[in-house]
Scaffold this active site. Sequence first.
Site: not given
Ligand code: MIG
Length: 786
Positions: A429, A432, A507
């Site tokens: 995750d 980016e 998200d």
């Molecule tokens: O700033 O890890 O897209 O699926 O549950 C949020 C917490 C960070 C974004 C991900 C989401 C995940 C969440 N993350």
Amino acid sequence: MKHFLVLILFLSSATVFAQDITTLDKIGPVVSLQRTDKGVTLNCQDKSQVQISILAADLVRVRASFTKPIPARDHSWAIAKDDWTTPRWNFSETSDLITITTGELEVTIRRSPLLIEFRDAQTHQLINADERPMSYDASGRLANMMFDPSAGMFVAASKKLGFDEHFYGLGEKAARLDKRRSSFVNWNSDTPGYTEGKDPIYQTIPFYIGLQRGAAYGIFFDNSYRSYFDFGKSSQQRAWFGAEGGELNYYFFYGPSIKKILGRYADLTGHMPLPPLWGLGNQQSRWSYYPDTMVAEVVNEYRKRDLPLDVVHLDIDYMNGYRVFTFNKERFPDPKGLTEKLGRQGVKVVTIVDPGIKYPPDKNERYHAFDEGVEKNFFQHRRNGDLFVPRVWPGESVFVDYTITDARRWWGDLHRVYTDNGIAGIWNDMNEPSDFVDQTGKNQLDVVSYDEGEKTTHAKNRNTFALLMSRATYEGLERLRPDRRPYVITRAAYAGIQRYATMWTGDTNSTWEALALNIPMFTSLGLSGEPFVGSDVGGFIGRGNGELLVRSYQVSFLAPFCRNHKVIDGYDQEPWRFGKYYEDIIRKYLKLRYALLPFLYTQLEEAHRSGVPLFRPLVLNYQDDPSTYNLDDQFMIGNDLLVAPILKPDVTKRLVYLPSGTWYDYWTNKKYTGGTMINVDAPLDVVPMFVRGGAMIPVGPSLNYVGEKPFDPITFKIYPDNTGSAIGTLYEDDGLSPAYKNGAFRRTTFTARRGPRGFVVSVGKQEGSFDPGPRKFYFVAADERK
Ligand code: MIG
């Protein structure tokens, strides 16, 4: 004062896409040329150089360098294959024109001004033509709009826009299927709660397909800088693409079929390897399940309620203070015990791993990921030599420079703590990379990456960060468990990501609008080389309801990645949370997904091999039918299954377009003749679904999880076409190991023909060395009278 502020905001948002490429400098006319093994190098009056290289009869590369020779370094993280065998080609020239032809493509270059045209070599039909010479921004006219002035010049190519030309691809965009009359920016961005039109979002896949008069071409603009694509939005004269730096370097693919282009694109940027078969299983997540007893409770609930489940996800709270590669000792005292216990129930555990490594760790604390990374000098630095310190979940953190080969290796090896504890897959995750200090990237502009010694900055490396992180993760899992296929999920990406990771669309909102975006997004990703896609079932942010959750499952039960996931403060969303009425319907669709696994896996393997995705827009199968060109509220799985979900509340009827041919309602076997729109009933427990006449669909036994029992028996449902025949394929392998890459699979083709006394089924040739063992095949004909 107030007015002043408003004015500034207006100006800055207007400049987001104000690049007027007509003000750019045009490449000079051709003054001389050299023929090369692969094509020609053109020397231009302004000292620019253009290389035209033939990689295959249907694949030509155009590489331009403005006002200076083509640089010696030729490297891209996206490219998987560079050892193309040049096909036979011909060269001819006149005082005006230079022409290169292969068996499929005719490339004509006008010398002055320098304009490139692509034609079908057989029919001479024009496929794509420069609208103006390739351009660059020598004087920095666009500099004030550039994100990073150190990135180099803005470069652009502009193509004539066809009056009836349609545009597809561009990876993950919060947009409709046909991108005509729209423009886009690529700059990987953490965009929670995005809605249609939000751009950019998480991924960058600078590849698109143009379709006109049934003939398709593809363009892959392999440039990782912030890039722009405009398909006739700013001017109805042109479709242009450009970037804030780097080379004007693109690959031109000729079809005319979209499927062929996707195959070539996969050859060039890599074929998706097969994930483990359980990756197609149903998955459950939320931010976050903890402690371990709650994880066990979720799984028990699934089993108790007879809902199939293969995977449960651990989000960021499993860690010790968000330190990646650690487990929180109170919440998860015995991770190995947990994965073993869940393993006995047929459930795998996937853990999230973010790029941020906590910095500095607490006083006197030894945190191996930080300590080793510092010692080996694997972290990103600013140009002045300072460590780059973004803020993410652990607070102040550091990022790995994944352009360093040894750093990728080190990162991959850190995953031993997961594999040793029986963790089955990794969810990447925030790559980016997201930075709470500033999500636009401004705080990272002077971050330098090693980049094979070239020491390039963020402007070039942001969009490839996730690709390299996923690669490090994938290759690490490959080394740690050589007999297992890695399973990696990523949020951000650059072209080539399919070699390492599957994806989900980040998200989303728990809204009907967000649900409707699933179809154009999944299908566009498939048309961009990313077949393994999915979205948080039920939506991530906000509160949905039983109806939305059911309709969401009616889209995702056939998506490659099928995972229900919810934000930390969101209302619970597991299948049973809205009561038995909804739960019963969800069970029906999850069970149907598992029954269709032999079919889905066969389609997935085709995506691996051919590059053609399983989750398809209709235009991919029917590119000669203009009625499909902007149809994005229905989809197909492979060539055979057509699904038309309900995407609005309180709706129990809809129009469905059936392309020409014979079609069968999946639920009633009612027969339709296509080439028209039909109106069908869709009460909440029904998703309109049709099977193409001529197909045979393999259906397996009911399962609680993949591997619970073998796919035995397999029932082929025969849906005859109007000549009474049908064809089906079944792909089988061990579902777990990489042995399929060396031929350990079995592909069997079945044909059925209506005879005087029923159907005659024949088993055609069998490919591959895998022995699936004995299993029963049943054949059932769809009875149109029922
Ligand atoms: O700033 O890890 O897209 O699926 O549950 C949020 C917490 C960070 C974004 C991900 C989401 C995940 C969440 N993350």
